[in-house]
Design a protein around this motif. Structure first.
Motif, PDB file in Angstrom:
ATOM      1  N   ARG A 115      33.814  -5.926  29.210  1.00 22.44           N
ATOM      2  CA  ARG A 115      33.474  -6.490  27.165  1.00 22.44           C
ATOM      3  C   ARG A 115      31.808  -6.575  27.215  1.00 22.44           C
ATOM      4  N   ASP A 117      27.898  -4.649  27.711  1.00 24.52           N
ATOM      5  CA  ASP A 117      27.733  -3.622  27.177  1.00 24.52           C
ATOM      6  C   ASP A 117      27.263  -3.402  28.333  1.00 24.52           C
ATOM      7  N   LYS A 120      30.647  -0.924  27.758  1.00 26.62           N
ATOM      8  CA  LYS A 120      30.501  -0.241  26.487  1.00 26.62           C
ATOM      9  C   LYS A 120      29.447   0.970  26.026  1.00 26.62           C
ATOM     10  N   ARG A 126      33.553   3.096  32.027  1.00 26.96           N
ATOM     11  CA  ARG A 126      34.339   3.071  31.228  1.00 26.96           C
ATOM     12  C   ARG A 126      35.952   3.069  31.815  1.00 26.96           C
TER      13      ARG A 126
END
Length: 171
Positions: A115, A117, A120, A126
């Protein structure tokens, strides 16, 4: 079992509490029934628990599997206490907890890392975290959850070199 307690005390600080007298600790650790064994880091933050009776053999195996040195876990948890969105510390905790077999707690930290940055913005990070979470679900014998994570990996990373793993594990 006094033999197990003696062996555990070489690796851990063992504490037996009278929860009739220490309601504050009963609340802190969410003790709903006895016996409950709570394993914490050096600062009293829960790593995992077991509610109910463990036979001596199972408890001895569990104690042998746990690391005696939790200094890296302590260090990373202190960072997260100061900065709850520190990607490096969250993913590091996920890695360290996975290594020692605390798969559920590992996935909690991985989930928090996802969750942030940096996760992301960096598809490679990821993918690495999602793959580890899927493998955690397999270790926990949670086939449905593992399949969901690997299906997500197939959608997000269709050209990944891990595609064969996602396909095999996602079935």
């Amino acid at each position: 079992d006094p033999v197990i307690v003696a062996a555990a005390s070489q690796k851990f600080l063992t504490v037996q509490l009278d929860f009739d007298r220490r309601k504050d600790l009963e609340r802190k650790y969410g003790i709903e029934g006895l016996p409950t064994i709570v394993f914490t880091d050096s600062y009293g933050e829960e790593l995992f628990r077991h509610a109910g009776i463990l036979d001596a053999k199972t408890l001895a195996e569990l104690l042998r599997a746990l690391p005696a040195d939790v200094s890296e876990i302590n260090r990373l948890r202190r960072i997260v206490a100061k900065d709850k969105n520190n990607f490096a510390a969250l993913s590091g905790l996920g890695n360290d907890l996975r290594t020692i077999g605390l798969f559920r707690l590992s996935s909690e930290y991985y989930g928090r890392a996802l969750r942030t940055d940096p996760a992301k913005r960096d598809p490679a990070q990821r993918e690495k975290i999602l793959t580890a979470m899927g493998l955690n679900h397999i270790e926990l014998q949670e086939a449905k959850q593992a399949a969901q994570v690997f299906e997500q990996c197939l959608k997000e990373f269709p050209r990944s070199e891990n595609t064969p793993l996602f396909l095999l594990r996602g079935q």
